[in-house]
Design a protein around this motif. Sequence first.
Motif: not given
Length: 884
Positions: A652-662, A696-708
Amino acid sequence: QATYLKDYLPPAYRVTHTELTFDLEPSATRVKARLHVERHPEREPDEKETGLPLELAGEQLKLISVAIDGQVLEADEFTVDDKTLTVATVPERFLLDTEVEIDPDANTALEGLYRSNGMFCTQCEPEGFRRITFYPDRPDVMATFSTTVIGDRDALPVLLSNGNPVERGELPNNRHFVTWEDPHPKPSYLFALVAGSLEKVEDHYTTMSGREVLLQIWVEAENLDKTEHAMASLKRSMQWDEETYGREYDLDRFMIVAVNDFNMGAMENKGLNIFNSAAVLTHPQTANDATFQRVEGIVAHEYFHNWSGNRVTCRDWFQLSLKEGFTVFRDQTFSADVNSAPVKRIEDVSFFRTAQFAEDAGPTAHPIRPDHYIEISNFYTLTIYEKGAEVVRMLRHLLGWEDFRRGSDLYFERFDGQAVTIEDFVACMAEVSGLDLDQFLRWYSQSGTPEIDAHGEYDYATCEYRLRLSQRTPATPGQTAKLPLHIPVRLGLVGTKSGHDLSLTLSGKDGESEKLGKDAVIHLREAEQTFVFTDVEEAPVPSLLRGFSAPVKLRYPYSREELAFLLTHDSDGFNRWDAGQRLTLLALDDLIAAHRNGVEKVMDSRLIEAYRSLLNEPGDDKAVLAEMLTLPSEAYIAEQQPTVDVDAIHAAREFVRQSLAYQLRDDFLAVYRDNLSDEPYAPTPEQIAQRRLKNVALAYLMSIETEEAVSLTQQQLEQSANMTDVRAALTLLAHSDRTDLAEPALKAFGEKWAHDPLVMDQWFTIQVTRPQADVLERVRFLMGHPLFSMKNPNKVRALIGAFAQNRVNFHRLDGEGYKLLADVVIELNRLNPEIAARIITPLTRWQRFEDERQALMKAELERIRAEKLSPNVYEMVERALADA
Ligand code: ARG
Ligand code: ZN
């Protein structure tokens, strides 16, 4: 074998002066003690007692000789067993001379005198001094000390003890000595000795009355460049304690020593604080911001003990929170004053609600003042320290700062040089304020976390707001009946139209009403109580328990709209953050349920919108914003669940993290970019906030592991010159699925820092906190790493302790995580019982999990129970299995 508070008696004899001589040898150190003993005035023998025997504690000592007033005692004139030396008849006043031999090299328990990296050092609190010499090793025996340390001139050029050096000289056989005198009477637990090949950094501090104090930090030569921050923190602490509490330092020198092998963070020995090197050494390249702040807090904590602990100490160990609760409160306030106050409170409370609440809810729950123990070392707990601090903070709320300060002044003045109780402290607060604190004292004897249910009702016709509060404390082991507590509830009513705090007028029983301002403390004393506020012009949303004004669980049936409203409008920064946490937890609840029921997870759009507005209208406090953007930890989410479903929580927590990141990708990216900086590193609140927000911002972005995100992380890892950014980037990479990048990065880092044990601790931790399923195998592998050692508590914590916090992997359904921890406990039970009894904690919390995991955890506890156990581990296992 338990000790009970109700059995307390003053000691039969007291020691007025203690003379010690140490002849240091790694495995055969001689300790001569000359004690000036006299009968304790409060313990004259009654009719039944004909002269009280002299009983001295001593463990793991080889007795060489014992003499009274110069007369060597024959074997039939005393008895000695593995715990006590007893002399049946002694004069009213006499000199006692003993000589013992001890083996520092064999001391892997790290209590008493031991060696760490060739350096001799001591840890005496609470009962380590009895491993050094025969002594009335209890805090209510206070003596002045004179200590002579003798050692090899080459191996041990530096010889330190408490107080001031008064004599030094050369001896035959390439030996030398230094004699130290400590004029302040102290209990044995504050004794310290250090000897080794150490280097120092020096500074000076002039106290408010003009006393010149020499400040020294002693370290191994290679760490000389890591002391600057601790020294600056020390000077700030000295000044803060003068300004805030009127407390001044009282010796000519203050020394700090860094030691690699240390069970705890640090120790407040009089004039000679001994620190775990992890709690004192910092360098921008080797320590991250969190470590800088932790070091500042611990340096302050130990320094503040000079008054709250040393000048006024504890009568017995049941009163431990007298010094620890008060001193933690003091160090928390200090850190809040020199950093971001709301963030300090957020950090402390989120830790408290995760870890102390869990302790209160588990089989080892105990009051702030326990009424019995088997092994006192097991009671250096979150309850004694952190809940003890919360209770002192409540006193501050109840009295207001000025009266609280007057109470503190009275306490230090009245009890200077004495060993006292928690009642003595609270009585000073009652006396200066005129408040009746009798009910308040229940906080010290009643264990468990009180739960408050709150309900509010606004009456448009009468403009009245009625707030009904009811409290109850759930039963805890050994304590089923609970009484209502005196609870300060700080609150505000936020107008739904205006968005501002409304003026509070509280109506009293007799029709009289009291004007309280816009932010007030109400006193909940009954099991159920209704507070009526009059002249409330608009419908409000209550903002309750502001600043976490009491260590309780507060439930209020907030709607998500109300929480979103508080998140933007509450004037209390802490409660704004808390509204965000509550909102996130509601969303997580739905997702956890969805995961368990196997239905598709849907993200709550209100949460996304709340985060979007946080990101787009950032207030000026970046530190608070970073906290607001941080999701509750898995451990905290688990605390809210009736039964912990480890996998559902993680998912559930990963889902929230990744949804926010997307959804908020560009916003996070903008925050990341806006907070890059080329300023040279400084541990200032502004820089720390900026780095935190960026990472913190970078951690969100890395949760969806975009190339960027991956390439930004790699860049940060390669280009940063400070450990905060390097460690953040390495952790993100190592915890991602990009093992192709993670493995080489970990390898390079490990090679680069192999010479620095504190950095290698971080390297171990990063690897064993990965979410990947093969972590357990990696833990076993790393336990064989040449730099890992079961004898070094920091390594044990970095590898094993950190792994046990890796929830999905520690709680593997094949039980291998539990088995690994039990194996470690069994090994440490022999080497270092205190650490064994701490590291076992996650296993003792079995009741919180579903049947299958419960059975696996209990089986491991049973396996441990079958061993020959130290009192430390025995007590923990027995308590853990009491209800099984
Ligand atoms: N008094 C020390 C400190 O807070 C901790 C000592 C703990 N010792 C122990 N054996 N558990 O600050
Ligand atoms: Zn302390």
